[in-house]
Design a protein around this motif. Structure first.
Motif, PDB file in Angstrom:
ATOM      1  N   UNK A  96       1.837   6.453   7.186  1.00 31.58           N
ATOM      2  CA  UNK A  96       2.179   5.035   7.329  1.00 31.58           C
ATOM      3  C   UNK A  96       3.680   4.913   7.571  1.00 31.58           C
ATOM      4  N   UNK A  97       4.124   4.977   8.815  1.00 30.13           N
ATOM      5  CA  UNK A  97       5.569   4.900   9.103  1.00 30.13           C
ATOM      6  C   UNK A  97       6.206   3.601   8.620  1.00 30.13           C
ATOM      7  N   UNK A  98       5.432   2.510   8.665  1.00 32.01           N
ATOM      8  CA  UNK A  98       5.984   1.202   8.293  1.00 32.01           C
ATOM      9  C   UNK A  98       5.066   0.563   7.261  1.00 32.01           C
ATOM     10  N   UNK A  99       5.669   0.118   6.176  1.00 30.21           N
ATOM     11  CA  UNK A  99       4.876  -0.440   5.071  1.00 30.21           C
ATOM     12  C   UNK A  99       4.051  -1.650   5.510  1.00 30.21           C
ATOM     13  N   UNK A 100       4.697  -2.655   6.110  1.00 29.12           N
ATOM     14  CA  UNK A 100       4.002  -3.895   6.468  1.00 29.12           C
ATOM     15  C   UNK A 100       3.063  -3.713   7.658  1.00 29.12           C
ATOM     16  N   UNK A 101       3.487  -2.900   8.635  1.00 26.45           N
ATOM     17  CA  UNK A 101       2.703  -2.754   9.860  1.00 26.45           C
ATOM     18  C   UNK A 101       1.589  -1.716   9.759  1.00 26.45           C
ATOM     19  N   UNK A 102       1.750  -0.751   8.856  1.00 26.12           N
ATOM     20  CA  UNK A 102       0.777   0.344   8.766  1.00 26.12           C
ATOM     21  C   UNK A 102       0.042   0.403   7.430  1.00 26.12           C
ATOM     22  N   UNK A 103       0.807   0.447   6.326  1.00 27.87           N
ATOM     23  CA  UNK A 103       0.140   0.653   5.035  1.00 27.87           C
ATOM     24  C   UNK A 103      -0.621  -0.581   4.569  1.00 27.87           C
ATOM     25  N   UNK A 104      -0.001  -1.753   4.610  1.00 30.84           N
ATOM     26  CA  UNK A 104      -0.674  -2.953   4.113  1.00 30.84           C
ATOM     27  C   UNK A 104      -1.974  -3.238   4.863  1.00 30.84           C
ATOM     28  N   UNK A 105      -2.007  -3.166   6.214  1.00 33.46           N
ATOM     29  CA  UNK A 105      -3.291  -3.356   6.909  1.00 33.46           C
ATOM     30  C   UNK A 105      -4.323  -2.293   6.531  1.00 33.46           C
ATOM     31  N   UNK A 106      -3.858  -1.056   6.297  1.00 28.70           N
ATOM     32  CA  UNK A 106      -4.792   0.009   5.876  1.00 28.70           C
ATOM     33  C   UNK A 106      -5.400  -0.324   4.522  1.00 28.70           C
ATOM     34  N   UNK A 107      -4.572  -0.708   3.566  1.00 28.04           N
ATOM     35  CA  UNK A 107      -5.066  -1.002   2.223  1.00 28.04           C
ATOM     36  C   UNK A 107      -5.980  -2.222   2.224  1.00 28.04           C
ATOM     37  N   UNK A 108      -5.728  -3.163   3.124  1.00 30.97           N
ATOM     38  CA  UNK A 108      -6.529  -4.389   3.160  1.00 30.97           C
ATOM     39  C   UNK A 108      -7.949  -4.157   3.666  1.00 30.97           C
ATOM     40  N   UNK A 109      -8.211  -3.000   4.273  1.00 29.63           N
ATOM     41  CA  UNK A 109      -9.573  -2.703   4.721  1.00 29.63           C
ATOM     42  C   UNK A 109     -10.490  -2.570   3.512  1.00 29.63           C
ATOM     43  N   UNK A 110     -11.724  -3.012   3.686  1.00 26.40           N
ATOM     44  CA  UNK A 110     -12.650  -3.115   2.555  1.00 26.40           C
ATOM     45  C   UNK A 110     -12.817  -1.797   1.794  1.00 26.40           C
ATOM     46  N   UNK A 139       6.596 -13.674   1.657  1.00 22.38           N
ATOM     47  CA  UNK A 139       5.195 -13.308   1.855  1.00 22.38           C
ATOM     48  C   UNK A 139       4.807 -12.201   0.884  1.00 22.38           C
ATOM     49  N   UNK A 140       3.724 -12.428   0.149  1.00 18.87           N
ATOM     50  CA  UNK A 140       3.157 -11.399  -0.722  1.00 18.87           C
ATOM     51  C   UNK A 140       2.269 -10.489   0.119  1.00 18.87           C
ATOM     52  N   UNK A 141       2.293  -9.191  -0.167  1.00 20.68           N
ATOM     53  CA  UNK A 141       1.590  -8.232   0.684  1.00 20.68           C
ATOM     54  C   UNK A 141       0.095  -8.524   0.773  1.00 20.68           C
ATOM     55  N   UNK A 142      -0.599  -8.539  -0.363  1.00 18.47           N
ATOM     56  CA  UNK A 142      -2.048  -8.744  -0.365  1.00 18.47           C
ATOM     57  C   UNK A 142      -2.432  -9.641  -1.531  1.00 18.47           C
ATOM     58  N   UNK A 143      -3.291 -10.604  -1.258  1.00 16.37           N
ATOM     59  CA  UNK A 143      -3.877 -11.433  -2.304  1.00 16.37           C
ATOM     60  C   UNK A 143      -5.385 -11.213  -2.268  1.00 16.37           C
ATOM     61  N   UNK A 144      -5.943 -10.850  -3.412  1.00 17.77           N
ATOM     62  CA  UNK A 144      -7.385 -10.612  -3.523  1.00 17.77           C
ATOM     63  C   UNK A 144      -7.929 -11.421  -4.679  1.00 17.77           C
ATOM     64  N   UNK A 145      -9.246 -11.532  -4.738  1.00 12.23           N
ATOM     65  CA  UNK A 145      -9.897 -12.252  -5.829  1.00 12.23           C
ATOM     66  C   UNK A 145     -10.672 -11.280  -6.701  1.00 12.23           C
ATOM     67  N   UNK A 190       3.189  -3.642  -2.322  1.00 14.05           N
ATOM     68  CA  UNK A 190       3.306  -2.244  -1.894  1.00 14.05           C
ATOM     69  C   UNK A 190       4.770  -1.845  -1.687  1.00 14.05           C
ATOM     70  N   UNK A 191       5.056  -0.594  -1.991  1.00 16.49           N
ATOM     71  CA  UNK A 191       6.406  -0.060  -1.799  1.00 16.49           C
ATOM     72  C   UNK A 191       6.278   1.432  -1.521  1.00 16.49           C
ATOM     73  N   UNK A 192       6.563   1.844  -0.312  1.00 17.38           N
ATOM     74  CA  UNK A 192       6.415   3.255   0.050  1.00 17.38           C
ATOM     75  C   UNK A 192       7.632   4.083  -0.345  1.00 17.38           C
ATOM     76  N   UNK A 193       8.438   3.516  -1.219  1.00 22.21           N
ATOM     77  CA  UNK A 193       9.618   4.216  -1.715  1.00 22.21           C
ATOM     78  C   UNK A 193       9.597   4.188  -3.240  1.00 22.21           C
ATOM     79  N   UNK A 194      10.667   4.652  -3.843  1.00 19.85           N
ATOM     80  CA  UNK A 194      10.817   4.592  -5.290  1.00 19.85           C
ATOM     81  C   UNK A 194      10.964   3.131  -5.716  1.00 19.85           C
TER      82      UNK A 194
END
Length: 330
Positions: free
Chosen positions: A19-33, A60-66, A78-82
């Motif tokens: 995931x080179x970019x947190x918002x563009x790569x990791x967050x969409x990946x994690x949001x998958x069911x 903007x908050x990364x992901x909101x779920x119920x 999400x934070x791909x760093x320390x």
């Protein structure tokens, strides 16, 4: 001669390789069911995606779920760093703005002060609020596909015991959830609901069904349908940092709005809470039939949207700030 099975070696991989970019790569990946389910299985939560990059004021908050068992909001940051102080502040701001009951902070590495901060939040919060610290790791064996691993480094006090209780409750609720799915499926597929701007055509597993988001951000306003087997309601739900200010703004036009709609509404400022609501209700299952109930819900949802949309969209943030700074009503 004894055969020896050849084993591969587990290799840790840098998160940025996947995931080179947190918002563009990791967050969409994690949001998958399937990936959200993997996180939920690790934490002992059942969750459904509500929104990605959910607006909170100008942020903007990364992901909101119920939480599909207890019904509250789950905030995932999400934070791909320390971990750092900045993200801790963001998380608290987003949790307050979204009225989240559960917060999941995911990072490559948790610094000890931040892990301790998550523990502290769990210690001083009531049991309805849950805070998790999760380290994300990535592995492969040889040329195998990359495999993520969620390592929980901080969790609510006594979570294991509470998880057993949730699991038992979840089994008892399974049948009820399916009944709600069936009910809202019939509603969504009904001719009466055909013209509604439903937020999602996926039937919810509870008595609440979101219809239309009229405004987001500082004062989030949406129309909802609610059925508890006793009453059916159409609700204008107001939440966010300026929820009370928005409610007060609408209250100024209370008589005018009720004249337009031709009926008296229930106005509940819900003082002491972070949300407010305006509603109309009728008896559920009163013998008129489900089609009549669906017709009533659909018609009043449309009327609410028509009456309230121009009144909430046209309010600027400066006006809400001014209203929010005014003295609380006696």
């Amino acid at each position: 001669m004894v055969s020896i099975t050849e084993l591969g070696r587990l290799q840790k991989v840098d998160l940025r390789d996947a995931w080179p970019h947190e918002a563009h790569n990791f967050t969409p990946w994690l949001a998958q069911e399937e990936n959200l389910r993997l996180l939920g299985d690790t934490l002992g939560l059942e969750m459904e995606l509500e929104a990605v990059e959910k607006a909170v004021d100008s942020f903007s908050a990364d992901i909101l779920a119920r939480d599909t068992i207890e019904g509250g909001w789950i905030l995932i940051e999400n934070q791909l760093e320390q971990t750092n102080h900045s993200h801790l502040g963001q998380i608290l701001t987003y949790a307050a703005g979204l009225n989240a009951k559960t917060v999941v902070w995911i990072a490559r590495e948790f610094r000890e002060p931040h892990r301790a901060a998550v523990d502290y939040l769990n210690e001083v919060s009531s049991q309805e609020y849950n805070f998790f610290g999760v380290q994300l790791e990535l592995y492969r064996i040889g040329d195998s596909p990359l495999a993520p691993r969620f390592d929980v480094v901080a969790k609510p006090n006594g979570w294991s015991k509470r998880l057993v209780a949730r699991t038992k409750e979840g089994g008892a609720l399974a049948a009820t959830k399916q009944e709600w799915v069936d009910y809202w499926t019939r509603f969504i597929e009904s001719p009466e609901a055909g013209e509604l701007k439903l937020a999602a055509r996926v039937p919810p597993k509870e008595g609440w069904c979101r219809v239309e988001q009229l405004r987001s951000g500082d004062a989030s306003v949406a129309t909802w349908l609610h059925n508890n087997d006793v009453q059916a309601r159409v609700v204008l739900w107001v939440q966010g940092p300026f929820a009370k200010a928005m409610f007060d703004h609408l209250s100024i036009s209370k008589n005018e709005i009720e004249r337009e709609l031709g009926t008296i509404l229930s106005w509940d400022r819900m003082d002491g809470k972070k949300s407010s609501m305006i509603a109309i209700e009728t008896k559920a299952g009163d013998g008129t039939g489900e089609a009549a109930e669906f017709k009533w819900l659909a018609e009043w949802a449309a009327k609410f949207a028509t009456a309230f949309r121009p009144r909430v969209v046209g309010v600027d943030s400066a006006a809400l700030v001014s209203l929010s700074s005014a003295p609380e009503p006696a």
